[in-house]
Design a protein around this motif. Structure first.
Motif, PDB file in Angstrom:
ATOM      1  N   THR A  71      47.008  95.817 112.655  1.00 22.15           N
ATOM      2  CA  THR A  71      47.701  94.667 113.241  1.00 22.15           C
ATOM      3  C   THR A  71      48.830  95.141 114.163  1.00 22.15           C
ATOM      4  O   THR A  71      49.010  94.624 115.269  1.00 22.15           O
ATOM      5  CB  THR A  71      48.278  93.773 112.132  1.00 22.15           C
ATOM      6  OG1 THR A  71      47.211  93.268 111.326  1.00 22.15           O
ATOM      7  CG2 THR A  71      49.053  92.600 112.716  1.00 22.15           C
ATOM      8  N   ARG A  72      49.589  96.130 113.699  1.00 21.89           N
ATOM      9  CA  ARG A  72      50.692  96.658 114.504  1.00 21.89           C
ATOM     10  C   ARG A  72      50.160  97.275 115.803  1.00 21.89           C
ATOM     11  O   ARG A  72      50.764  97.113 116.878  1.00 21.89           O
ATOM     12  CB  ARG A  72      51.471  97.687 113.688  1.00 21.89           C
ATOM     13  CG  ARG A  72      52.694  98.251 114.391  1.00 21.89           C
ATOM     14  CD  ARG A  72      53.568  99.022 113.430  1.00 21.89           C
ATOM     15  NE  ARG A  72      52.848 100.079 112.731  1.00 21.89           N
ATOM     16  CZ  ARG A  72      52.535 100.053 111.435  1.00 21.89           C
ATOM     17  NH1 ARG A  72      52.883  99.017 110.681  1.00 21.89           N
ATOM     18  NH2 ARG A  72      51.882 101.055 110.871  1.00 21.89           N
ATOM     19  N   ARG A  99      49.376  94.639 118.279  1.00 14.83           N
ATOM     20  CA  ARG A  99      50.615  94.127 118.865  1.00 14.83           C
ATOM     21  C   ARG A  99      51.044  94.979 120.055  1.00 14.83           C
ATOM     22  O   ARG A  99      51.460  94.455 121.094  1.00 14.83           O
ATOM     23  CB  ARG A  99      51.708  94.107 117.808  1.00 14.83           C
ATOM     24  CG  ARG A  99      53.031  93.519 118.275  1.00 14.83           C
ATOM     25  CD  ARG A  99      54.185  94.039 117.429  1.00 14.83           C
ATOM     26  NE  ARG A  99      53.917  93.961 116.003  1.00 14.83           N
ATOM     27  CZ  ARG A  99      54.487  94.730 115.087  1.00 14.83           C
ATOM     28  NH1 ARG A  99      55.360  95.671 115.468  1.00 14.83           N
ATOM     29  NH2 ARG A  99      54.211  94.604 113.818  1.00 14.83           N
ATOM     30  N   TYR A 122      48.679  94.669 123.217  1.00 18.42           N
ATOM     31  CA  TYR A 122      48.724  93.401 123.946  1.00 18.42           C
ATOM     32  C   TYR A 122      49.349  93.557 125.327  1.00 18.42           C
ATOM     33  O   TYR A 122      48.950  92.872 126.279  1.00 18.42           O
ATOM     34  CB  TYR A 122      49.508  92.360 123.131  1.00 18.42           C
ATOM     35  CG  TYR A 122      49.820  91.101 123.902  1.00 18.42           C
ATOM     36  CD1 TYR A 122      48.828  90.151 124.146  1.00 18.42           C
ATOM     37  CD2 TYR A 122      51.107  90.855 124.399  1.00 18.42           C
ATOM     38  CE1 TYR A 122      49.110  88.997 124.855  1.00 18.42           C
ATOM     39  CE2 TYR A 122      51.396  89.700 125.105  1.00 18.42           C
ATOM     40  CZ  TYR A 122      50.397  88.782 125.329  1.00 18.42           C
ATOM     41  OH  TYR A 122      50.689  87.640 126.040  1.00 18.42           O
ATOM     42  N   GLU A 163      50.210  87.448 111.399  1.00 20.41           N
ATOM     43  CA  GLU A 163      50.591  88.021 112.687  1.00 20.41           C
ATOM     44  C   GLU A 163      49.378  88.180 113.597  1.00 20.41           C
ATOM     45  O   GLU A 163      49.451  87.936 114.813  1.00 20.41           O
ATOM     46  CB  GLU A 163      51.280  89.369 112.490  1.00 20.41           C
ATOM     47  CG  GLU A 163      51.793  89.955 113.788  1.00 20.41           C
ATOM     48  CD  GLU A 163      52.325  91.366 113.644  1.00 20.41           C
ATOM     49  OE1 GLU A 163      52.324  92.097 114.660  1.00 20.41           O
ATOM     50  OE2 GLU A 163      52.753  91.736 112.536  1.00 20.41           O
ATOM     51  N   LEU A 207      48.966  86.456 117.186  1.00 22.19           N
ATOM     52  CA  LEU A 207      48.660  87.178 118.419  1.00 22.19           C
ATOM     53  C   LEU A 207      47.447  86.570 119.114  1.00 22.19           C
ATOM     54  O   LEU A 207      47.451  86.372 120.340  1.00 22.19           O
ATOM     55  CB  LEU A 207      48.418  88.656 118.118  1.00 22.19           C
ATOM     56  CG  LEU A 207      48.002  89.528 119.313  1.00 22.19           C
ATOM     57  CD1 LEU A 207      49.057  89.483 120.416  1.00 22.19           C
ATOM     58  CD2 LEU A 207      47.763  90.971 118.863  1.00 22.19           C
ATOM     59  N   TRP A 255      57.693  92.328 114.470  1.00 14.67           N
ATOM     60  CA  TRP A 255      56.616  91.651 115.186  1.00 14.67           C
ATOM     61  C   TRP A 255      57.115  90.767 116.322  1.00 14.67           C
ATOM     62  O   TRP A 255      56.332  90.347 117.174  1.00 14.67           O
ATOM     63  CB  TRP A 255      55.772  90.813 114.228  1.00 14.67           C
ATOM     64  CG  TRP A 255      56.503  89.998 113.202  1.00 14.67           C
ATOM     65  CD1 TRP A 255      56.680  90.304 111.884  1.00 14.67           C
ATOM     66  CD2 TRP A 255      57.154  88.727 113.403  1.00 14.67           C
ATOM     67  NE1 TRP A 255      57.395  89.305 111.251  1.00 14.67           N
ATOM     68  CE2 TRP A 255      57.696  88.329 112.149  1.00 14.67           C
ATOM     69  CE3 TRP A 255      57.324  87.896 114.503  1.00 14.67           C
ATOM     70  CZ2 TRP A 255      58.399  87.132 111.988  1.00 14.67           C
ATOM     71  CZ3 TRP A 255      58.025  86.701 114.352  1.00 14.67           C
ATOM     72  CH2 TRP A 255      58.548  86.339 113.100  1.00 14.67           C
TER      73      TRP A 255
END
Length: 424
Positions: free
Chosen positions: A132-133, A136, A139, A179, A183, A301
């Motif tokens: 997930t990080r 991020r 993106y 999260e 996103l 985040w």
């Protein structure tokens, strides 16, 4: 299935749909039933309270029809268990292993509740969180149409893992899942301009944040949800969304930056609804909040906001208010302050500067900034940035026979730009 904190799924769906109180949902239910051809059906707050309890009763068919119509989800997704048991229900299907729908259909996996069987190792939450990080970080440079399917697939994986994970890892995994859906919703709304799909995705994000019991994530999701009616000029719905977002923020350790961002979101909604004076007041308050600071840290985040981006909000509002010299000065300073990874925001600022020059009857300068925005869009696509350029071109109609405007049309409607815009 016992739910010590009540039916959080229905609560999350209610708030995400714009019903900030149980009374509001009850009133909407009573209004909607006749529209669906169901006469004489009404519910009160007491019934809604029972639905949001730890063991909600299975409603009658007509009631189920109205609820699913209002909230856009199945009864199982809303936290209700059929009296014939979980076999065949979507919740059980999720626990056994969900069938992944084709991405072209844009169907979203339901956020499941806790399962009895726990089979995943304790490291699973951190592993999922690491991906997930990474999304991020990706993106800011990866094409949105490329990144979006990967983020959704990752979210589907999180939905499959969540029932098989015990606390405290379960809360970590649920927060990372929220999260991921946030996103995906941001990409759909800001990058791809798909507000209806973004609304559905943000609802999933809110459900996951509820599973994580993370009020700051919930607040951020609700504020993004408020963007959708705000950009459509639906003032009342946007204000209600921001009231909910601020309520959730008060439940967590919100930093000064977080509170300033909420002011900025509300300011943009007010600007879109034509209330520039209110918007400028909110931005002034946000600047004061940042200057004062707080002892709380901003969540990792929340990487989409900074003092420079607050100034970008301000420049756009000054533009819409007709304060052209102030807007020009603010936006030029923003360009100088934006870090290299803010290419998407840079296209928006170029577009706003072009709009400032067009409003000041300076078509050559306006076209110059529009060209810079298009140069950046060719590297990093951002639908919001392209919207700004198109808005500028509409304001340049009085000068459409000028060579600079014709050159802009040639660039705006060349093969690559036209095909790229239609694909997205």
């Amino acid at each position: 299935m016992s739910r010590p904190t009540g039916n959080t799924r229905l609560k999350a769906a209610r708030v995400a749909a714009g019903y900030n109180s149980q009374q509001a949902l009850a009133d909407a239910f009573t209004r909607t039933a006749p529209q669906l051809g169901i006469r004489g059906l009404a519910v009160g707050v007491r019934q809604v309270r029972r639905w949001e309890s730890a063991a909600p009763p299975w409603p009658q068919p007509d009631v189920r029809r109205v609820l699913t119509n209002l909230l856009g989800q199945s009864m199982e997704e809303l936290g209700f268990a059929p009296p014939w048991g979980p076999e065949g229900s979507q919740a059980e299907t999720t626990r056994r292993g969900p069938s992944v729908a084709p991405l072209t259909n844009h169907r979203l996996a339901a956020v499941p509740a806790q399962s009895v069987a726990v089979i995943q190792p304790t490291s699973i939450a951190r592993d999922f969180e690491a991906v997930t990080r990474s999304h991020r970080h990706l993106y800011w440079s990866v094409a949105p149409a490329t990144l979006h399917p990967a983020v959704l697939e990752h979210a589907r994986l999180g939905c499959a893992l969540l029932p098989e994970t015990a606390n405290p890892g379960r809360r970590t995994l649920a927060a990372a899942l929220a999260e991921s859906y946030l996103l995906a919703g941001r990409i759909e709304f800001f990058d791809l301009r798909q507000p209806d799909q973004a609304s559905d995705t943000l609802l999933r994000a809110l459900q996951a944040a509820g599973e994580a019991d993370d009020p700051l994530l919930g607040s951020a999701i609700l504020a993004h949800t408020a963007f959708i009616p705000g950009w459509a000029g639906e003032h009342e719905a946007a204000v209600e969304g921001m009231v909910a977002a601020r309520t959730y923020a008060r439940r967590g350790p919100a930093s000064a930056e977080f509170w300033a961002w909420l002011d900025a979101v509300e300011a943009e909604c007010e600007t879109r609804c034509g209330n520039t004076r209110t918007a400028l007041h909110l931005i002034d308050h946000a600047e004061d909040t940042l200057a004062t600071g707080s002892e709380h840290a901003t969540p990792a985040w929340m990487d989409w906001f900074s003092p420079a981006r607050l100034a970008a909000f301000k420049g756009n509002t000054q533009l819409k208010a007709g304060h052209l010299p102030q807007a020009r000065a603010t936006l030029v300073q923003v360009l100088e302050a934006l870090p290299p990874k803010s290419d998407k925001q840079r296209t928006v600022v170029f577009g706003d500067l072009a709009a400032v020059e067009a409003a000041g009857s300076r078509p050559e300068e306006a076209c110059g900034y529009a060209f810079q925005a298009l140069d950046q869009l060719a590297i990093t696509w951002y639908a919001t940035g392209m919207d700004r350029v198109r808005e500028v071109r509409r304001t340049l109609t009085p000068w459409q026979n000028e060579q600079c405007v014709r050159d802009l049309d040639d660039r705006l409607y060349d093969w690559g730009t036209t095909v790229s815009a239609l694909q997205r």
